[in-house]
Design a protein around this motif. Sequence first.
Motif, PDB file in Angstrom:
ATOM      1  N   UNK A  43     -10.197 -11.277 -11.079  1.00 46.57           N
ATOM      2  CA  UNK A  43      -9.862 -12.491 -10.325  1.00 46.57           C
ATOM      3  C   UNK A  43      -8.445 -12.366  -9.755  1.00 46.57           C
ATOM      4  N   UNK A  44      -8.301 -12.753  -8.479  1.00 45.36           N
ATOM      5  CA  UNK A  44      -7.003 -12.688  -7.804  1.00 45.36           C
ATOM      6  C   UNK A  44      -6.632 -14.055  -7.249  1.00 45.36           C
ATOM      7  N   UNK A  45      -5.344 -14.312  -7.231  1.00 43.11           N
ATOM      8  CA  UNK A  45      -4.795 -15.497  -6.554  1.00 43.11           C
ATOM      9  C   UNK A  45      -3.974 -14.964  -5.396  1.00 43.11           C
ATOM     10  N   UNK A  46      -4.503 -15.159  -4.198  1.00 43.56           N
ATOM     11  CA  UNK A  46      -3.880 -14.516  -3.052  1.00 43.56           C
ATOM     12  C   UNK A  46      -4.041 -13.022  -3.192  1.00 43.56           C
ATOM     13  N   UNK A  47      -2.938 -12.290  -3.163  1.00 42.28           N
ATOM     14  CA  UNK A  47      -2.985 -10.836  -3.359  1.00 42.28           C
ATOM     15  C   UNK A  47      -2.605 -10.452  -4.783  1.00 42.28           C
ATOM     16  N   UNK A 124     -16.568  -7.785  -8.740  1.00 42.07           N
ATOM     17  CA  UNK A 124     -16.813  -7.201  -7.413  1.00 42.07           C
ATOM     18  C   UNK A 124     -15.755  -7.636  -6.394  1.00 42.07           C
ATOM     19  N   UNK A 125     -14.773  -8.411  -6.837  1.00 41.32           N
ATOM     20  CA  UNK A 125     -13.707  -8.859  -5.938  1.00 41.32           C
ATOM     21  C   UNK A 125     -14.112  -9.978  -5.012  1.00 41.32           C
ATOM     22  N   UNK A 126     -15.103 -10.759  -5.423  1.00 40.16           N
ATOM     23  CA  UNK A 126     -15.602 -11.841  -4.576  1.00 40.16           C
ATOM     24  C   UNK A 126     -15.201 -13.224  -5.086  1.00 40.16           C
ATOM     25  N   UNK A 127     -14.260 -13.300  -6.003  1.00 41.80           N
ATOM     26  CA  UNK A 127     -13.851 -14.602  -6.537  1.00 41.80           C
ATOM     27  C   UNK A 127     -12.332 -14.770  -6.459  1.00 41.80           C
ATOM     28  N   UNK A 128     -11.767 -14.442  -5.312  1.00 44.68           N
ATOM     29  CA  UNK A 128     -10.330 -14.632  -5.099  1.00 44.68           C
ATOM     30  C   UNK A 128     -10.030 -16.101  -4.802  1.00 44.68           C
ATOM     31  N   UNK A 129      -8.865 -16.542  -5.232  1.00 43.53           N
ATOM     32  CA  UNK A 129      -8.395 -17.904  -4.945  1.00 43.53           C
ATOM     33  C   UNK A 129      -7.275 -17.802  -3.915  1.00 43.53           C
ATOM     34  N   UNK A 130      -7.482 -18.439  -2.784  1.00 47.98           N
ATOM     35  CA  UNK A 130      -6.513 -18.322  -1.685  1.00 47.98           C
ATOM     36  C   UNK A 130      -5.313 -19.240  -1.908  1.00 47.98           C
ATOM     37  N   UNK A 193       0.327 -12.539   8.253  1.00 50.78           N
ATOM     38  CA  UNK A 193      -0.448 -11.300   8.210  1.00 50.78           C
ATOM     39  C   UNK A 193      -0.616 -10.800   6.776  1.00 50.78           C
ATOM     40  N   UNK A 194      -1.623  -9.941   6.571  1.00 49.46           N
ATOM     41  CA  UNK A 194      -1.871  -9.350   5.253  1.00 49.46           C
ATOM     42  C   UNK A 194      -0.706  -8.465   4.843  1.00 49.46           C
ATOM     43  N   UNK A 195      -0.113  -7.832   5.837  1.00 46.70           N
ATOM     44  CA  UNK A 195       1.017  -6.938   5.577  1.00 46.70           C
ATOM     45  C   UNK A 195       2.202  -7.705   5.001  1.00 46.70           C
ATOM     46  N   UNK A 196       2.367  -8.954   5.433  1.00 46.52           N
ATOM     47  CA  UNK A 196       3.528  -9.740   5.011  1.00 46.52           C
ATOM     48  C   UNK A 196       3.487 -10.096   3.534  1.00 46.52           C
ATOM     49  N   UNK A 197       2.288 -10.033   2.910  1.00 47.44           N
ATOM     50  CA  UNK A 197       2.165 -10.472   1.523  1.00 47.44           C
ATOM     51  C   UNK A 197       2.957  -9.605   0.555  1.00 47.44           C
ATOM     52  N   UNK A 198       3.139  -8.326   0.900  1.00 45.49           N
ATOM     53  CA  UNK A 198       3.832  -7.427  -0.024  1.00 45.49           C
ATOM     54  C   UNK A 198       5.010  -6.701   0.614  1.00 45.49           C
ATOM     55  N   UNK A 199       5.360  -7.072   1.853  1.00 42.67           N
ATOM     56  CA  UNK A 199       6.468  -6.398   2.535  1.00 42.67           C
ATOM     57  C   UNK A 199       7.807  -6.983   2.101  1.00 42.67           C
ATOM     58  N   UNK A 200       8.826  -6.122   2.084  1.00 37.79           N
ATOM     59  CA  UNK A 200      10.173  -6.592   1.743  1.00 37.79           C
ATOM     60  C   UNK A 200      10.820  -7.298   2.934  1.00 37.79           C
ATOM     61  N   UNK A 201      10.527  -6.838   4.152  1.00 37.35           N
ATOM     62  CA  UNK A 201      11.109  -7.428   5.364  1.00 37.35           C
ATOM     63  C   UNK A 201      10.084  -7.401   6.487  1.00 37.35           C
ATOM     64  N   UNK A 202      10.229  -8.334   7.404  1.00 35.00           N
ATOM     65  CA  UNK A 202       9.317  -8.451   8.541  1.00 35.00           C
ATOM     66  C   UNK A 202      10.111  -8.346   9.836  1.00 35.00           C
TER      67      UNK A 202
END
Length: 547
Positions: A43-47, A124-130, A193-202
């Motif tokens: 189970x994931x919350x966001x990423x 299966x990765x189908x129960x993520x919480x946004x 963006x998906x990239x922004x979730x784990x990037x240090x800078x944008x």
Amino acid sequence: MRKNKVLTAFFVIGCIAVVGIAGIVTLFAKDNFGNKNLICDGISIGSLDVGGLTQEQAQKKVDDYIAKRRQQKLVVTVQENQIEATAAEAGLEIAEGDYAAEALQIGKKGNLWEKFQEIRKAEAGKRDIALETKVNEDTLKNFVETKCSVYDIKAKDSRLKFKNGALKATKSKEGLEVQTDTTMEAIQKTLLSKKAENADALDVTADVEVTEPKFTREEASQCTDLLGKYSTTYATYQVERSSNVATAAGRINGTVIYPGKTFSTIKVIKDRTEENGYKAAPEYSSGKVVSGIGGGVCQVSTTLYNAVLNAELKVVERSPHSMVVGYVPVSRDAAISGDYKDFKFKNNTDYPVYIMGNASGGILSFRVYGHETREAGREISFESEVTDTIEPGEEVVTEDPTLPASYRSVTQSAHVGYKAKLWKIVKVNGVQTEKVQVNTSAYNASPQYVTVGKQPATAAPSASASAGSKKPAGTAAPSATKKPSTTVRPSRTKAPSAAKKSSATKSNTAKKSTTSVSGSKTTSESTPNNTKSSTKKTTNTGSRKAS
């Protein structure tokens, strides 16, 4: 044969049952299956992977992530400049919520089969919480306009200036401008963006476009023809009024009106307040000449009105004064007052129009420059026609009990009222081709206002004050201004000697006479003359100012 099919069916069902039982056994073997305190694996919350964590551990992980995202570095490049900010300053918002509690409930509700299905989906990765993530558009717009747009380079319009007696056009220059809407879209897309979730800078590049000047040198060079002009005179000794005229004319001077645009006198000269440089001077109000801040600016709008008429631009709004003015013929004035009387005109040509105004040495003038398109040999003139005259009527008298009866002063002269029309006459090569009515005007009549004195006449001296009286002082009549108190009649006494009686009476009488005459001189010579002189000066000044 049939027996073999039955055996095969039983075999398949048995295999399925074995697999199912094996799966259930496997799930039971997991540490967190059936554990009410641990979140199911996968189970994931966001990423964020929160499987196997307690609710408290998962919530802390989420809170730390939200705080980090808000402080995430954002770099926006504008040409050669870079603006650094946090994601939150650019409008990123992540709603705070009980995400971990929601994650903990997955796989722990329903019957055994329902729990099994939920856990399989989680693995299966189908129960993520946004996470509820969005960008506040107001905050983002403010960021772009205040942080990015400061690097805008304004386009430089060509200006018309007099040089060596001729009107010349200065150089124009292109500008650069950050496009707010498209830059906002680029920043918003990057933040979410998906990239922004784990990037240090944008990193984002602002959308910058070249802007053209509204008034290019090429256009300005075509607007040097004198289309119309007009001048009026004013009294320079009226210092406050002259100052108002110069202030308003100065604000109009240099104005450029582009094709299709409308000029508003009230808007350009600004509110008539002391803060805007205007002074108290005479003006019309309710049929009288009164002192008001900005008095005299109507001469500016009137002079400009006539220059615009000569340039044949389109008049949008014009009003006459309440009473006639002395600096232009009837129906050629244009009054402004408050926000309900304005002089407006529209540039109905295909080229920009330049207004030049000046007030100096008692002459107020306006010149309208543009591109001349009227045919050669065309001439215009204007004629005022009075259609009705209204007499001012009887004078209005105000009595002032503090002034002597001989006092009389004209505080405002009479004004004759008129109804009038203004005609425009067009000639081509000396031959009249048109006569068009431009406007109609109505001016109120106003009577003469007079102030007269109503002070009671001074009382005559009493008979006892005459020099020839020989009546003893003790028997003199009491003063007229003070009623004597009633006294007991005295007993008859021996009369004083004639010599003493004459001396005392003469002395007292002479003293009273001198005081009375002195007071009479002060009332009739000093006060009326000073008042009359002062009133006459005010009346003359007001009369000149009103004109």
